[in-house]
Design an enzyme around this catalytic site. Structure first.
Site, short mmCIF file in Angstrom:
data_model
loop_
_atom_site.label_atom_id
_atom_site.label_comp_id
_atom_site.label_asym_id
_atom_site.label_seq_id
_atom_site.Cartn_x
_atom_site.Cartn_y
_atom_site.Cartn_z
N TYR A 149 9.54 37.38 -15.73
CA TYR A 149 9.21 37.79 -14.37
C TYR A 149 10.17 38.90 -13.92
O TYR A 149 11.33 38.94 -14.34
CB TYR A 149 9.29 36.57 -13.42
CG TYR A 149 8.85 36.92 -12.03
CD1 TYR A 149 7.58 37.43 -11.81
CD2 TYR A 149 9.71 36.79 -10.95
CE1 TYR A 149 7.18 37.80 -10.53
CE2 TYR A 149 9.32 37.14 -9.68
CZ TYR A 149 8.05 37.66 -9.48
OH TYR A 149 7.66 38.03 -8.22
N TYR A 159 14.07 33.11 -6.15
CA TYR A 159 13.85 32.87 -7.59
C TYR A 159 15.08 32.23 -8.24
O TYR A 159 15.03 31.74 -9.35
CB TYR A 159 13.45 34.18 -8.28
CG TYR A 159 12.59 33.98 -9.51
CD1 TYR A 159 11.30 33.45 -9.42
CD2 TYR A 159 13.06 34.32 -10.77
CE1 TYR A 159 10.52 33.27 -10.54
CE2 TYR A 159 12.29 34.12 -11.90
CZ TYR A 159 11.01 33.61 -11.78
OH TYR A 159 10.25 33.43 -12.90
#
Ligand code: NAI
Length: 274
Positions: A149, A159
């Site tokens: 990602y 995240y």
């Protein structure tokens, strides 16, 4: 529509958990294109039992392996070699952060949890490739992929430590990929996928807002799990034989967009309300 792109190719697919998993869709598409493979996941995930339906649909064997255990991985590769001889592709579709799962903030990480998540999400890719390397398990022209990602390159506050795990994962792809290319003629890449509603994706705080923003920022909109599966097929096929050591953005154009008209308009509307 099938093009027979993977006819005669054999492989191992890690990380199909349920129908939403990117690896699940990848397995379906690889099967469509003529590949044969072993499906593998952690023993605890196999206990959910869902993988059996995918195994039946794709005519695959399921083999349990914790991707942090060299013993499990060695057994898995022995089974694959006994079944197929050398293989042509490996998909690493594994990710988990204990800190994300337990809601621990990035500024206050638990380092035991960090180490566990790093081993599962990043080091496991090295472990898998080391097993394949030691057993000389890959055919010349083979293809190894992991999913990643864009938080590896840019800051996405929620995240958490998965951002660091993904940066490490991408680095392993380049470092090990050099030797795979040079000595075995095998390519190694990572695909950097749009936010996708899966078990792992939904674990990220504020995920639906995150997904909506990415969709509005991407000229082609977010890439779905099925889109990703099709890209994986392309990367396992002979049509991408010279692509290696790359982090390939598969995100509808998100990674190269500074701002989109939709996001400007949404900010404008917000400012008028204030
Ligand atoms: P998922 O939750 O369906 O897949 C994650 C898989 O990792 C599960 O099958 C899980 O059982 C497996 N796993 C966890 N610990 C393991 C262990 N010790 N050994 C073996 N397997 C283990 O979610 P998803 O989204 O399909 O995730 C696949 C990959 O895609 C992950 O690397 C994820 O970080 C990446 N990715 C996901 C995005 C998203 O928004 N969903 C975006 C970009 C990348």
């Amino acid at each position: 529509m099938s093009y027979g792109l993977l006819k005669g190719k054999k492989g191992i697919i890690f990380g199909a958990l349920d129908q939403n998993s990117i690896a699940w869709k990848a397995a379906e598409q690889c099967h469509e294109e003529g590949a044969e493979f072993i499906l593998t996941n952690a023993p605890v995930a196999l206990r959910m039992g869902e993988l059996n339906a995918l195994a039946e649909k794709t005519g695959s064997e399921v083999v349990g392996a914790d991707a942090t255990s060299m013993e499990d991985l060695n057994k898995l590769f022995d089974i694959a070699i006994a079944k197929f001889g050398k293989i042509d592709f490996i998909l690493h579709s594994i990710g988990m952060s204990v800190n994300v799962r337990k809601g621990k903030h990035y500024t206050d990480l638990n380092y035991d949890w960090l180490t566990k998540g790093w081993d599962i999400s990043s080091v496991s890719f090295h472990r898998v490739m080391k097993c394949a390397w030691d057993k000389d398990a890959m055919n010349q022209g083979g293809s190894i992929l992991a999913l990643t990602y864009i938080a590896a390159q840019r800051t996405f506050p929620d995240y958490n430590d998965m951002a660091d795990n993904k940066a490490y994962l991408e680095s392993i792809a380049r470092s090990f990929g050099y030797f795979w290319g040079k000595e075995r003629g095998v390519r190694v890449n990572t695909i950097s996928q749009s936010p996708t509603p899966t078990t792992a994706g939904n674990g990220v705080k504020g995920f639906s807002g995150f997904m909506g923003f990415a969709d509005k920022m991407s000229p082609l909109g977010n890439a779905t799990a099925l889109d990703c599966a099709n890209y994986i097929v392309a990367m396992f096929s002979d049509l991408t034989a010279k692509v290696t050591l790359q982090n390939l953005f598969h995100d509808g154009g998100y990674s190269n967009t500074g701002v989109s008209q939709e996001v400007i308009e949404a900010m404008d509307a917000n400012n008028k309300e204030d």
